[in-house]
Enzyme design. Structure first.
Site, short mmCIF file in Angstrom:
data_model
loop_
_atom_site.label_atom_id
_atom_site.label_comp_id
_atom_site.label_asym_id
_atom_site.label_seq_id
_atom_site.Cartn_x
_atom_site.Cartn_y
_atom_site.Cartn_z
CG ASN A 18 43.31 39.82 35.82
OD1 ASN A 18 42.93 39.57 34.69
ND2 ASN A 18 42.77 40.79 36.55
CB CYS A 51 43.34 39.96 49.27
SG CYS A 51 42.58 41.34 50.14
CB CYS A 100 45.79 40.50 45.90
SG CYS A 100 46.71 42.02 45.62
CB CYS A 152 42.26 43.64 39.18
SG CYS A 152 41.37 45.07 38.62
CB CYS A 157 48.74 45.78 50.19
SG CYS A 157 47.09 45.93 50.93
CB CYS A 170 44.57 51.74 37.98
SG CYS A 170 44.48 50.72 39.45
CB SER A 223 37.15 44.43 47.12
OG SER A 223 37.57 43.16 46.69
CD GLU A 252 53.79 47.14 40.18
OE1 GLU A 252 53.55 46.82 39.01
OE2 GLU A 252 53.92 46.32 41.10
CD GLU A 267 41.61 49.29 52.07
OE1 GLU A 267 41.22 48.27 51.49
OE2 GLU A 267 41.00 50.39 52.02
#
Ligand code: SF4
Length: 363
Positions: A301, A117, A120, A344, A113, A106, A221, A93, A167
């Site tokens: 978000n 987290c 996410c 994000c 990943c 981005c 982050s 993406e 990451e």
């Protein structure tokens, strides 16, 4: 499995030697590099300045592109989200964010990943695979072509941020190679100062980046001011806790040269990490490590099934005020592309949002 060499992932020097191995003069390598990276062509057929016989030979051993565009979503605010697929059918993406003075792309460094987290959505995919240098570069080529037209010069500056899926520091070598390819003045010519790479805190790679001259800007982050909370939100913290992470950040900060930036990001989760006490703890943490970094507060978000809500606007402003009162310059990032799950932490949302309408693929 794709056995052919993806030429988009080769530097100009490597392309020259690839062509030499195929019995071709050096200028052919430079010509193909310019076709891929400057003219942003994605097939040998379009390279009509190459002899037909050479194009046919290249088809057998090499590829000019490997990603395909599955869907493209357009937000009311102009943000575009691209869902691409690798040759082995894995999702990639990429997001295009137009702004008044510059445009930002981005990009993703991995498909899925491995980090977990909890705020996410990408985390829920797990790691599918790290992307190759060619797959990283190609995301930028595809988005630039879609935004401006094939090979057309961007009207404003283009900034790159490595904050998409994955990451980046767990795919460090491929990332650095892609960055060097994109910086070539005969190619895309996007210099490292225009790139920012965000890490969840892979400490050995932060230390390594501190030793590299042609490097991107760094963002960390944080998401929490204490190990207890960060262990819960970003489990990588159990491996590299805050003291160790901020120690490496300080080492990095000491190597900063003019024009380079080092920032931290803090996702704001309602009633989880956004109290006045959290703000004071965060300021004290940064000040104790004598870090002069600026901060970006990112209102979360929301995306189902994540269990968090964004902090209310007034809470974000209070949090910002406390940081500023303790000498930490802080910005609040405006959410972009929330309606198309491009913001994000929302990447990989497509599987959760079958009702989302995609435009026909482009580029
Ligand atoms: S926030 Fe970044 S590092 Fe963490 S799970 Fe999501 S993509 Fe991976």
């Amino acid at each position: 499995m794709e056995k052919r060499t993806n030429l988009t992932g080769l530097s100009q020097a490597e392309l020259v030697s690839f062509m030499a191995d195929n019995g071709e003069p050096a200028y052919r390598g430079r010509q193909i590099f310019a076709a891929l990276q400057h003219r942003r062509l994605r097939s040998f057929d379009e390279m009509s300045d190459l002899p037909k016989a050479l194009r046919e030979r290249l088809q057998e051993t090499a590829t000019a592109s490997t990603l395909t565009i599955e869907s493209r979503y357009l937000s009311a605010d102009g943000t575009r989200r691209f869902l691409m697929k690798t040759h082995d059918n894995l999702p990639v993406e990429t997001v295009f964010i137009p702004e008044e003075r510059r445009d930002t792309i981005c990009f993703s460094s991995q498909s899925g990943c491995p980090l977990q987290c909890t705020f996410c959505l990408t985390a829920q995919l797990g790691l599918l695979r790290s992307l190759t240098p060619g797959e990283i570069v190609e995301q930028i080529v595809i988005v630039l072509n879609d935004a401006y037209g094939v090979g057309q010069k961007p009207p404003r500056g283009t900034n790159l941020v490595g904050m998409g899926a994955g990451e980046p520091f767990l795919n460090f070598d491929a990332l650095l190679k892609a960055i060097r390819i994109m910086a070539d003045p005969q190619g895309l010519f996007i210099v490292p100062h225009r790139m920012t790479v965000s890490t969840a805190g892979v400490v050995p790679r932060i230390r390594e980046l501190a030793t590299i001259p042609d490097r991107p800007n760094l963002a960390i982050s944080l998401a929490a001011p204490t190990d207890e909370l960060r262990d819960m939100l970003m489990p990588i913290n159990k491996k590299w806790p805050l003291e160790e992470l901020l120690g490496a950040c300080k080492e990095f900060e000491q190597t900063l040269k003019a024009g380079e930036r080092f920032t931290f990001e803090y996702v704001m989760l309602d009633a989880v990490n956004d109290s006045d006490e959290h703000a004071r703890q965060l300021a004290n943490l940064l000040n104790r490590h004598d870090l002069h970094t600026k901060g970006n507060l990112i209102p979360h978000n929301p995306a189902r099934p994540l269990p968090y809500q964004p902090s209310p606007r007034t809470r974000v402003e209070m949090f910002k005020g406390i940081l500023e009162s303790k000498g930490i310059h802080t910005f609040v990032r405006k959410p972009r592309g929330r309606d198309i799950f491009a913001a994000c932490g929302q990447l990989a949302a497509v599987a959760q949002s079958p009702g989302l309408r995609a435009s026909s693929s482009a580029g």
